[in-house]
Design a protein around this motif. Structure first.
Motif, PDB file in Angstrom:
ATOM      1  N   ASN A 125     -12.075   5.435  14.721  1.00  0.00           N
ATOM      2  CA  ASN A 125     -12.534   4.052  14.718  1.00  0.00           C
ATOM      3  C   ASN A 125     -13.439   3.707  13.537  1.00  0.00           C
ATOM      4  O   ASN A 125     -14.035   2.632  13.513  1.00  0.00           O
ATOM      5  CB  ASN A 125     -13.226   3.693  16.043  1.00  0.00           C
ATOM      6  CG  ASN A 125     -14.511   4.446  16.269  1.00  0.00           C
ATOM      7  OD1 ASN A 125     -14.666   5.575  15.821  1.00  0.00           O
ATOM      8  ND2 ASN A 125     -15.436   3.834  16.984  1.00  0.00           N
ATOM      9  N   TYR A 126     -13.540   4.598  12.546  1.00  0.00           N
ATOM     10  CA  TYR A 126     -14.251   4.300  11.304  1.00  0.00           C
ATOM     11  C   TYR A 126     -13.376   4.706  10.131  1.00  0.00           C
ATOM     12  O   TYR A 126     -12.649   5.706  10.203  1.00  0.00           O
ATOM     13  CB  TYR A 126     -15.583   5.051  11.218  1.00  0.00           C
ATOM     14  CG  TYR A 126     -16.663   4.451  12.081  1.00  0.00           C
ATOM     15  CD1 TYR A 126     -17.488   3.441  11.603  1.00  0.00           C
ATOM     16  CD2 TYR A 126     -16.858   4.891  13.389  1.00  0.00           C
ATOM     17  CE1 TYR A 126     -18.469   2.884  12.401  1.00  0.00           C
ATOM     18  CE2 TYR A 126     -17.834   4.342  14.195  1.00  0.00           C
ATOM     19  CZ  TYR A 126     -18.642   3.340  13.696  1.00  0.00           C
ATOM     20  OH  TYR A 126     -19.606   2.783  14.494  1.00  0.00           O
ATOM     21  N   SER A 127     -13.460   3.965   9.052  1.00  0.00           N
ATOM     22  CA  SER A 127     -12.741   4.319   7.833  1.00  0.00           C
ATOM     23  C   SER A 127     -13.404   5.522   7.183  1.00  0.00           C
ATOM     24  O   SER A 127     -14.594   5.787   7.401  1.00  0.00           O
ATOM     25  CB  SER A 127     -12.743   3.145   6.847  1.00  0.00           C
ATOM     26  OG  SER A 127     -12.092   2.037   7.423  1.00  0.00           O
ATOM     27  N   LEU A 128     -12.653   6.247   6.386  1.00  0.00           N
ATOM     28  CA  LEU A 128     -13.174   7.413   5.676  1.00  0.00           C
ATOM     29  C   LEU A 128     -14.355   7.004   4.797  1.00  0.00           C
ATOM     30  O   LEU A 128     -14.249   6.057   4.021  1.00  0.00           O
ATOM     31  CB  LEU A 128     -12.070   8.038   4.824  1.00  0.00           C
ATOM     32  CG  LEU A 128     -12.361   9.404   4.240  1.00  0.00           C
ATOM     33  CD1 LEU A 128     -12.619  10.432   5.331  1.00  0.00           C
ATOM     34  CD2 LEU A 128     -11.196   9.864   3.371  1.00  0.00           C
ATOM     35  N   GLY A 129     -15.497   7.676   4.970  1.00  0.00           N
ATOM     36  CA  GLY A 129     -16.693   7.382   4.188  1.00  0.00           C
ATOM     37  C   GLY A 129     -17.510   6.208   4.684  1.00  0.00           C
ATOM     38  O   GLY A 129     -18.563   5.911   4.120  1.00  0.00           O
ATOM     39  N   GLU A 130     -17.079   5.546   5.730  1.00  0.00           N
ATOM     40  CA  GLU A 130     -17.812   4.391   6.256  1.00  0.00           C
ATOM     41  C   GLU A 130     -19.147   4.799   6.877  1.00  0.00           C
ATOM     42  O   GLU A 130     -20.142   4.076   6.748  1.00  0.00           O
ATOM     43  CB  GLU A 130     -16.945   3.658   7.278  1.00  0.00           C
ATOM     44  CG  GLU A 130     -17.538   2.361   7.771  1.00  0.00           C
ATOM     45  CD  GLU A 130     -16.607   1.596   8.700  1.00  0.00           C
ATOM     46  OE1 GLU A 130     -17.067   0.593   9.268  1.00  0.00           O
ATOM     47  OE2 GLU A 130     -15.429   1.992   8.870  1.00  0.00           O
ATOM     48  N   ILE A 131     -19.173   5.952   7.560  1.00  0.00           N
ATOM     49  CA  ILE A 131     -20.419   6.486   8.114  1.00  0.00           C
ATOM     50  C   ILE A 131     -20.464   7.988   7.826  1.00  0.00           C
ATOM     51  O   ILE A 131     -19.443   8.618   7.568  1.00  0.00           O
ATOM     52  CB  ILE A 131     -20.545   6.231   9.638  1.00  0.00           C
ATOM     53  CG1 ILE A 131     -19.399   6.904  10.410  1.00  0.00           C
ATOM     54  CG2 ILE A 131     -20.627   4.758   9.941  1.00  0.00           C
ATOM     55  CD1 ILE A 131     -19.579   6.856  11.921  1.00  0.00           C
TER      56      ILE A 131
END
Length: 140
Positions: free
Chosen positions: A120-126
């Motif tokens: 549920n998060y894009s790569l590198g988003e968090i």
């Protein structure tokens, strides 16, 4: 904290062929997808955990064993944790939802198995990736 759960899929066959489906899984939170294919059936990929990020697993070919451990203290996790064990295969399009707060270890049961992973998060988003040695937890 949420618990992992399986969204059961199914299949249907008639004279035209086969349909494998999952009408219970809602993919609206998914931002990223990828496949895992272990090099062999002896390799156990893990332990990898996410405090916040959620994962969804679905076997698209073969079968896998997925083990999960809930982690309350990410800086010093207990080495004695209860292990949840899920055996999944590609016969139905079952989807295992793993909420944030868990670490996973993944092992292919059959050669050539392929696991679809959704996040549920894009790569590198968090920055939410925690890794532990495969023998870190005592009661595998």
């Amino acid at each position: 904290m949420e618990s992992p759960e399986i969204f059961a899929g199914g299949n249907y066959s008639d004279e035209r062929g086969n349909v494998v489906f999952n009408n219970k899984f809602n993919a609206s939170e998914v931002k990223r997808i990828y496949f895992i294919e272990n090099i062999n059936t002896e390799l156990i990929r893990g332990w990898t955990g996410h405090k916040i990020e959620q994962r969804w697993f679905s076997v698209v070919q073969g079968s896998f064993i997925i083990k999960l451990i809930r982690i309350d203290n990410w800086q010093h996790p207990s080495k004695r944790s209860d292990v949840l064990r899920f055996e999944m295969n590609s016969e139905n399009m079952d989807v295992l939802h793993v909420p944030g707060g868990y670490a996973s270890a993944i092992q292919a049961v059959e050669k050539g198995s392929r696991l679809l992973v959704m996040a549920n998060y894009s790569l590198g988003e968090i920055n939410d990736d925690y890794r532990f040695p495969i023998d870190y937890f005592e009661n595998l």
